[in-house]
Design an enzyme around this catalytic site. Structure first.
Site, PDB file in Angstrom:
ATOM      1  N   ASN A  13       0.700  -1.146   0.029  1.00 55.94           N
ATOM      2  CA  ASN A  13      -0.040   0.060  -0.086  1.00 55.94           C
ATOM      3  C   ASN A  13       0.678   1.364  -0.049  1.00 55.94           C
ATOM      4  OD1 ASN A  13      -2.436   1.047   2.525  1.00 55.94           O
ATOM      5  ND2 ASN A  13      -2.553   1.364   0.118  1.00 55.94           N
ATOM      6  N   ASN A  64      -6.236  10.557   0.623  1.00 58.46           N
ATOM      7  CA  ASN A  64      -6.349   9.447  -0.345  1.00 58.46           C
ATOM      8  C   ASN A  64      -5.913   9.926  -1.791  1.00 58.46           C
ATOM      9  OD1 ASN A  64      -7.271   7.386   1.202  1.00 58.46           O
ATOM     10  ND2 ASN A  64      -9.268   8.337   1.390  1.00 58.46           N
ATOM     11  N   CYS A  73      -4.994   5.573   8.619  1.00 60.08           N
ATOM     12  CA  CYS A  73      -4.364   4.551   7.788  1.00 60.08           C
ATOM     13  C   CYS A  73      -3.280   3.578   8.301  1.00 60.08           C
ATOM     14  CB  CYS A  73      -3.445   5.495   6.599  1.00 60.08           C
ATOM     15  SG  CYS A  73      -2.730   4.796   5.525  1.00 60.08           S
ATOM     16  N   GLY A  74      -3.511   2.386   8.506  1.00 55.55           N
ATOM     17  CA  GLY A  74      -2.723   1.409   9.221  1.00 55.55           C
ATOM     18  C   GLY A  74      -1.476   1.205   8.588  1.00 55.55           C
ATOM     19  N   ASN A 162     -11.902   4.653  10.842  1.00 56.21           N
ATOM     20  CA  ASN A 162     -12.267   5.081   9.337  1.00 56.21           C
ATOM     21  C   ASN A 162     -13.231   3.903   9.136  1.00 56.21           C
ATOM     22  OD1 ASN A 162      -9.912   3.004   9.318  1.00 56.21           O
ATOM     23  ND2 ASN A 162      -9.491   3.697   7.065  1.00 56.21           N
ATOM     24  N   ASN A 199     -14.542   1.855   2.893  1.00 55.07           N
ATOM     25  CA  ASN A 199     -13.759   0.850   2.530  1.00 55.07           C
ATOM     26  C   ASN A 199     -14.325  -0.649   2.461  1.00 55.07           C
ATOM     27  OD1 ASN A 199     -11.054   2.561   2.559  1.00 55.07           O
ATOM     28  ND2 ASN A 199     -12.172   2.868   4.671  1.00 55.07           N
ATOM     29  N   GLU A 217     -10.571   0.346  -1.540  1.00 59.57           N
ATOM     30  CA  GLU A 217     -10.439   1.414  -0.714  1.00 59.57           C
ATOM     31  C   GLU A 217     -11.361   2.709  -1.156  1.00 59.57           C
ATOM     32  OE1 GLU A 217      -6.965   3.003   1.466  1.00 59.57           O
ATOM     33  OE2 GLU A 217      -6.056   1.084   0.751  1.00 59.57           O
ATOM     34  N   ARG A 218     -11.902   3.174  -0.058  1.00 56.75           N
ATOM     35  CA  ARG A 218     -12.549   4.507  -0.241  1.00 56.75           C
ATOM     36  C   ARG A 218     -11.544   5.511  -0.937  1.00 56.75           C
ATOM     37  NH1 ARG A 218     -14.805   8.091   4.653  1.00 56.75           N
ATOM     38  NH2 ARG A 218     -12.690   7.651   5.337  1.00 56.75           N
ATOM     39  N   CYS A 226      -4.787  -2.764   2.769  1.00 62.87           N
ATOM     40  CA  CYS A 226      -5.445  -1.969   3.460  1.00 62.87           C
ATOM     41  C   CYS A 226      -5.212  -2.119   4.810  1.00 62.87           C
ATOM     42  CB  CYS A 226      -6.640  -1.568   3.138  1.00 62.87           C
ATOM     43  SG  CYS A 226      -7.667  -0.276   4.113  1.00 62.87           S
ATOM     44  N   GLY A 227      -4.417  -1.416   5.650  1.00 64.00           N
ATOM     45  CA  GLY A 227      -4.058  -1.727   7.115  1.00 64.00           C
ATOM     46  C   GLY A 227      -5.319  -1.783   8.245  1.00 64.00           C
TER      47      GLY A 227
HETATM   48  N1  LIG Z   1      -8.847   4.769   1.964  1.00 63.40           N
HETATM   49  C1  LIG Z   1      -8.873   4.981   3.532  1.00 63.40           C
HETATM   50  C2  LIG Z   1      -7.625   5.687   3.998  1.00 63.40           C
HETATM   51  C3  LIG Z   1      -6.512   4.706   4.123  1.00 63.40           C
HETATM   52  C4  LIG Z   1      -6.522   3.572   4.856  1.00 63.40           C
HETATM   53  C5  LIG Z   1      -5.557   2.408   4.303  1.00 63.40           C
HETATM   54  N2  LIG Z   1      -4.560   2.716   3.144  1.00 63.40           N
HETATM   55  C6  LIG Z   1      -5.039   1.865   5.542  1.00 63.40           C
HETATM   56  O1  LIG Z   1      -3.794   1.374   5.308  1.00 63.40           O
HETATM   57  O2  LIG Z   1      -5.530   1.549   6.600  1.00 63.40           O
HETATM   58  C7  LIG Z   1      -9.964   5.531   3.719  1.00 63.40           C
HETATM   59  O3  LIG Z   1     -10.574   6.567   3.156  1.00 63.40           O
HETATM   60  O4  LIG Z   1     -10.750   5.408   4.958  1.00 63.40           O
END
Ligand SMILES: N[C@H](CCC[C@H](N)C(=O)O)C(=O)O
Length: 321
Positions: A13, A64, A73-74, A162, A199, A217-218, A226-227
């Site tokens: 990611n 984003n 964002c994890g 999120n 998400n 992912e949103r 996506c963490g």
């Molecule tokens: N797209 C996610 C944010 C990035 C989260 C993702 N990249 C992660 O590693 O948690 C959102 O709009 O909630």
């Protein structure tokens, strides 16, 4: 003005990471959209800003690829954790995020000598209003078939913080991602259910301590990982008996992580452990809304990471394309 940006990833990611004392230095939305274009040095999934904090060692903001801002964002937090810990010369730190100050620390490598960090994922809420999400008069959706979405897949709605919609699926919905894509595109456009988008993750339980997670992912689309989604998926799998242990291995298209799920009296303690890889450093020239890549230098770290990817590909070859 020339500025240095790092290109980093957690489980594939990928983000640009920029450290500044000036929260309004540039137009982050326009800069992120420009940086994340696929034809611009392969793009990225977003921009991580590392800023001063009154309450912690640093503050992280997450933009984003489409310019929208997320509360957490994890995978990105692991990269920020490494950047901050190395800058302050410590193995642990506190990072301020939109909804919580989170504990992060350097971990023993998950694989060979890949830089590995553990990050706290919090707060965790199942109330639909926390996403936000609307579904009739319901206040929660917990492992429930939603006929408007699918006649067979049970979904859980959870914010970490999120918003995530987690579906536990059979192998066929991992092999073919059409159903997930259609649902995610619908819920991230004008719709009556997810007012700020969501998400969407499809989870395939592999063993009693291992799951596979793919996320749309949103604000981005399908990503390698996506963490927050992988951590939420580990929690949902644990709560519904698809895994029996508190330490869960999560495979994803971009690699793998470990999620620790502690179910306490009245709260969940979630920890996400995985790589924090720096693939390159970029010099950008920024003048108002004009951006240009002046130069870039790749590190040796991606080669190291790709060896671990070989293992994941072998473990998931039977179902993950
Ligand atoms: N797209 C996610 C944010 C990035 C989260 C993702 N990249 C992660 O590693 O948690 C959102 O709009 O909630």
């Amino acid at each position: 003005m020339e500025r240095t940006f790092l290109k980093v990833h957690g489980s594939g990611n990928t983000f640009y990471l920029y450290n500044t004392d000036n929260e309004n230095e540039f137009n982050w939305v326009e800069l992120t959209k420009w940086l994340c274009q696929k034809d611009n040095h392969k793009g990225a999934d977003g921009l991580l800003l590392v800023l001063p904090s009154e309450s912690a060692d640093a503050k992280m903001r997450v933009i984003n690829a489409d310019g929208s801002e997320a509360s957490m964002c994890g995978n990105g937090l692991r990269c920020v954790a490494r950047f901050v810990c190395e800058n302050i010369g410590k193995d642990e730190a506190i990072i301020e995020t939109m909804k919580a100050d989170l504990f992060v620390k350097k971990e023993t490598p998950l694989f060979e000598d890949i830089p590995t960090y553990a990050v706290e994922i919090s707060p965790v809420l199942f109330s639909l209003s926390s996403l936000p999400m609307v579904y009739g008069e319901q206040t929660e959706i917990r492992h429930q078939v939603i006929p408007e979405f699918s006649s067979t897949i049970p979904y859980t709605a959870v914010s970490v913080p999120n918003p995530h919609l987690i579906g536990i699926v059979e192998q066929e919905d991992i092999e073919n991602r059409t159903h997930q894509q259609n649902l995610a595109q619908f819920l991230n456009s004008e719709n009556e259910y997810c007012l700020d988008g969501v998400n969407v993750s499809y989870v395939y339980p592999m063993k009693n301590d291992t799951i596979f997670v793919r996320t749309f992912e949103r604000g981005v689309g399908f990503t390698n990982a996506c963490g927050t989604a992988m951590t939420a998926s580990a929690l949902v799998s644990r709560l519904n008996g698809f895994v029996e242990y508190d330490v869960i291995t999560v495979f994803n298209p971009g690699g793998f992580v470990r999620c620790e799920v502690k179910i306490l009296e009245d709260e969940y303690k979630l920890t996400l452990i995985g790589n924090a890889t720096v693939t390159a450093s970029y010099i950008l020239d920024i003048m108002d809304n004009e951006f240009k890549i002046v130069s870039f230098d790749e590190t040796e770290e991606q080669g190291q990471y790709e060896k671990c990817l070989e293992i994941v590909k072998k473990e998931t070859a039977s179902f993950a394309s």
